[in-house]
Design a protein around this motif. Sequence first.
Motif, PDB file in Angstrom:
ATOM      1  N   UNK A   1       0.854  -1.187   0.000  1.00 37.97           N
ATOM      2  CA  UNK A   1       0.000   0.000   0.000  1.00 37.97           C
ATOM      3  C   UNK A   1       0.890   1.237   0.000  1.00 37.97           C
ATOM      4  N   UNK A   2       0.833   2.062  -1.059  1.00 34.90           N
ATOM      5  CA  UNK A   2       1.684   3.258  -1.085  1.00 34.90           C
ATOM      6  C   UNK A   2       1.302   4.267  -0.003  1.00 34.90           C
ATOM      7  N   UNK A   3       0.109   4.141   0.534  1.00 32.84           N
ATOM      8  CA  UNK A   3      -0.334   5.060   1.599  1.00 32.84           C
ATOM      9  C   UNK A   3      -0.100   4.478   2.985  1.00 32.84           C
ATOM     10  N   UNK A   4       0.674   3.412   3.082  1.00 30.09           N
ATOM     11  CA  UNK A   4       0.963   2.768   4.361  1.00 30.09           C
ATOM     12  C   UNK A   4       1.694   3.761   5.256  1.00 30.09           C
ATOM     13  N   UNK A   5       1.172   4.006   6.471  1.00 32.77           N
ATOM     14  CA  UNK A   5       1.821   4.973   7.362  1.00 32.77           C
ATOM     15  C   UNK A   5       3.253   4.583   7.728  1.00 32.77           C
ATOM     16  N   UNK A   6       3.549   3.292   7.737  1.00 31.91           N
ATOM     17  CA  UNK A   6       4.901   2.862   8.088  1.00 31.91           C
ATOM     18  C   UNK A   6       5.915   3.277   7.024  1.00 31.91           C
ATOM     19  N   UNK A   7       5.444   3.547   5.802  1.00 36.62           N
ATOM     20  CA  UNK A   7       6.365   3.899   4.727  1.00 36.62           C
ATOM     21  C   UNK A   7       6.538   5.412   4.567  1.00 36.62           C
ATOM     22  N   UNK A   8       6.010   6.180   5.501  1.00 36.99           N
ATOM     23  CA  UNK A   8       6.185   7.633   5.445  1.00 36.99           C
ATOM     24  C   UNK A   8       7.590   8.035   5.888  1.00 36.99           C
ATOM     25  N   UNK A   9       8.194   7.195   6.681  1.00 36.77           N
ATOM     26  CA  UNK A   9       9.542   7.475   7.178  1.00 36.77           C
ATOM     27  C   UNK A   9      10.559   7.235   6.049  1.00 36.77           C
ATOM     28  N   UNK A  10      11.406   8.208   5.740  1.00 39.83           N
ATOM     29  CA  UNK A  10      12.396   8.035   4.669  1.00 39.83           C
ATOM     30  C   UNK A  10      13.340   6.851   4.922  1.00 39.83           C
ATOM     31  N   UNK A  11      13.660   6.591   6.170  1.00 41.44           N
ATOM     32  CA  UNK A  11      14.549   5.461   6.478  1.00 41.44           C
ATOM     33  C   UNK A  11      13.855   4.142   6.141  1.00 41.44           C
TER      34      UNK A  11
END
Length: 116
Positions: free
Chosen positions: A26-36
């Motif tokens: 999911x591109x909107x996954x909150x876990x993937x908001x972090x650049x790291x």
Amino acid sequence: MRNRIFAGAVALALGTVAAAPALADDPNDPAMRDPAARAKDRAIIRKLNRDQLAYVQKRDAEYAKGWQAWREYQERGPEADEGYASARARHERDMAAWRRAVAACEAGRWEYCDRR
């Protein structure tokens, strides 16, 4: 009747499974908001892609060796193979012995006849 019901149930189950949508990241996954986290995800994907590329290259190199050996064999012809000549000679000897046994059997020498 039971087989038809079973076959229908299997077909229905397979159709249901095949119709399910594939779940992608999911591109909107909150876990993937972090650049790291995105960098780590990219690194994992890059490694998976490189591993798959290495596998495919190795597999294709093995295929190429096999095809090259086949082409060389076709150019030489099977008669050039040492094993072929000896197998062919053995086959000819076996066939000659079999023909002699058949002729002897047909001539009335029953010990040469195959009685199963």
